[in-house]
Write a protein that holds these residues in place. Structure first.
Motif, PDB file in Angstrom:
ATOM      1  N   GLU A  92      -5.359 -15.494  21.132  1.00 56.85           N
ATOM      2  CA  GLU A  92      -4.911 -16.289  19.987  1.00 56.85           C
ATOM      3  C   GLU A  92      -3.399 -16.477  19.999  1.00 56.85           C
ATOM      4  O   GLU A  92      -2.898 -17.510  19.556  1.00 56.85           O
ATOM      5  CB  GLU A  92      -5.349 -15.617  18.681  1.00 56.85           C
ATOM      6  CG  GLU A  92      -6.837 -15.707  18.439  1.00 56.85           C
ATOM      7  CD  GLU A  92      -7.320 -14.846  17.280  1.00 56.85           C
ATOM      8  OE1 GLU A  92      -8.534 -14.887  17.016  1.00 56.85           O
ATOM      9  OE2 GLU A  92      -6.518 -14.127  16.657  1.00 56.85           O
ATOM     10  N   VAL A  93      -2.687 -15.509  20.496  1.00 61.47           N
ATOM     11  CA  VAL A  93      -1.219 -15.584  20.540  1.00 61.47           C
ATOM     12  C   VAL A  93      -0.731 -16.268  21.819  1.00 61.47           C
ATOM     13  O   VAL A  93       0.206 -17.051  21.788  1.00 61.47           O
ATOM     14  CB  VAL A  93      -0.613 -14.165  20.417  1.00 61.47           C
ATOM     15  CG1 VAL A  93       0.888 -14.181  20.663  1.00 61.47           C
ATOM     16  CG2 VAL A  93      -0.930 -13.564  19.056  1.00 61.47           C
ATOM     17  N   PHE A  94      -1.390 -15.972  22.933  1.00 57.64           N
ATOM     18  CA  PHE A  94      -0.874 -16.416  24.231  1.00 57.64           C
ATOM     19  C   PHE A  94      -1.708 -17.503  24.912  1.00 57.64           C
ATOM     20  O   PHE A  94      -1.529 -17.766  26.098  1.00 57.64           O
ATOM     21  CB  PHE A  94      -0.754 -15.218  25.180  1.00 57.64           C
ATOM     22  CG  PHE A  94       0.332 -14.264  24.803  1.00 57.64           C
ATOM     23  CD1 PHE A  94       1.668 -14.621  24.927  1.00 57.64           C
ATOM     24  CD2 PHE A  94       0.030 -12.994  24.331  1.00 57.64           C
ATOM     25  CE1 PHE A  94       2.676 -13.737  24.594  1.00 57.64           C
ATOM     26  CE2 PHE A  94       1.031 -12.096  24.009  1.00 57.64           C
ATOM     27  CZ  PHE A  94       2.368 -12.470  24.136  1.00 57.64           C
ATOM     28  N   ALA A  95      -2.592 -18.178  24.177  1.00 57.56           N
ATOM     29  CA  ALA A  95      -3.494 -19.161  24.785  1.00 57.56           C
ATOM     30  C   ALA A  95      -2.770 -20.213  25.609  1.00 57.56           C
ATOM     31  O   ALA A  95      -3.212 -20.566  26.703  1.00 57.56           O
ATOM     32  CB  ALA A  95      -4.337 -19.837  23.711  1.00 57.56           C
ATOM     33  N   ASN A  96      -1.656 -20.713  25.102  1.00 56.81           N
ATOM     34  CA  ASN A  96      -0.922 -21.765  25.814  1.00 56.81           C
ATOM     35  C   ASN A  96       0.217 -21.222  26.666  1.00 56.81           C
ATOM     36  O   ASN A  96       0.773 -21.945  27.491  1.00 56.81           O
ATOM     37  CB  ASN A  96      -0.379 -22.788  24.817  1.00 56.81           C
ATOM     38  CG  ASN A  96      -1.498 -23.512  24.106  1.00 56.81           C
ATOM     39  OD1 ASN A  96      -2.519 -23.833  24.701  1.00 56.81           O
ATOM     40  ND2 ASN A  96      -1.327 -23.759  22.820  1.00 56.81           N
ATOM     41  N   ILE A  97       0.562 -19.960  26.481  1.00 51.21           N
ATOM     42  CA  ILE A  97       1.667 -19.336  27.226  1.00 51.21           C
ATOM     43  C   ILE A  97       1.137 -18.736  28.524  1.00 51.21           C
ATOM     44  O   ILE A  97       1.754 -18.877  29.573  1.00 51.21           O
ATOM     45  CB  ILE A  97       2.354 -18.272  26.350  1.00 51.21           C
ATOM     46  CG1 ILE A  97       2.874 -18.926  25.066  1.00 51.21           C
ATOM     47  CG2 ILE A  97       3.472 -17.570  27.113  1.00 51.21           C
ATOM     48  CD1 ILE A  97       3.231 -17.954  23.968  1.00 51.21           C
ATOM     49  N   ARG A  98       0.021 -18.058  28.438  1.00 50.09           N
ATOM     50  CA  ARG A  98      -0.729 -17.493  29.557  1.00 50.09           C
ATOM     51  C   ARG A  98       0.099 -16.610  30.483  1.00 50.09           C
ATOM     52  O   ARG A  98       0.191 -16.869  31.680  1.00 50.09           O
ATOM     53  CB  ARG A  98      -1.428 -18.597  30.305  1.00 50.09           C
ATOM     54  CG  ARG A  98      -2.369 -19.336  29.356  1.00 50.09           C
ATOM     55  CD  ARG A  98      -3.277 -20.240  30.009  1.00 50.09           C
ATOM     56  NE  ARG A  98      -3.970 -19.565  31.099  1.00 50.09           N
ATOM     57  CZ  ARG A  98      -5.137 -19.931  31.557  1.00 50.09           C
ATOM     58  NH1 ARG A  98      -5.747 -20.936  31.007  1.00 50.09           N
ATOM     59  NH2 ARG A  98      -5.691 -19.303  32.558  1.00 50.09           N
TER      60      ARG A  98
END
Length: 126
Positions: A92-98
């Motif tokens: 939820e926090v890092f979905a787009n940061i990965r």
């Protein structure tokens, strides 16, 4: 130049560590738990992971970084069968940061109420 970031926890000077350390454009955030003073925030692995990620975000902000700068996380859980709960919070926090990430089971953390501990490395690119 080395910048030390403290969470104000009473054991930081006793053990001799900082919540985070920034050297140049690199920020290392120490193992962070859901311990808030004498209390532990969250009774489930998911709730603890969410609180931990909030605390990591705050430490990064103090260092002039953000969650978007995170390139690596290390997740320690006391029960690997909770991987989906912890993974959901992380996602939820890092979905787009990965960031690159590792999750391992450990025998115990410093307090038996703690179920999760997370470390992070950030590289500030702006």
């Amino acid at each position: 130049m080395k910048q030390l970031i403290s969470s104000g926890a009473p054991w930081e000077p006793i053990i001799g560590y900082s919540r985070a350390v920034r050297v140049g454009n690199v920020v290392e955030v120490a193992g962070t738990t859901a311990q808030d003073g004498e209390e532990v925030s969250g009774a489930t692995p998911y709730a603890q992971a969410r609180r931990i990620l909030e605390k990591i975000a705050a430490a990064l902000e103090q260092a002039g970084a953000s969650l978007e700068d995170v390139v690596r996380t290390r997740i320690y859980v006391t029960d690997i069968t909770a991987w989906q709960e912890v993974g959901r919070a992380h996602g939820e926090v890092f979905a787009n940061i990965r960031p690159a990430s590792t999750m391992v089971e450990v025998k115990a953390l410093i307090d038996s109420r703690l179920l999760v501990e997370i470390e992070a490395t950030a590289i500030i690119s702006r």
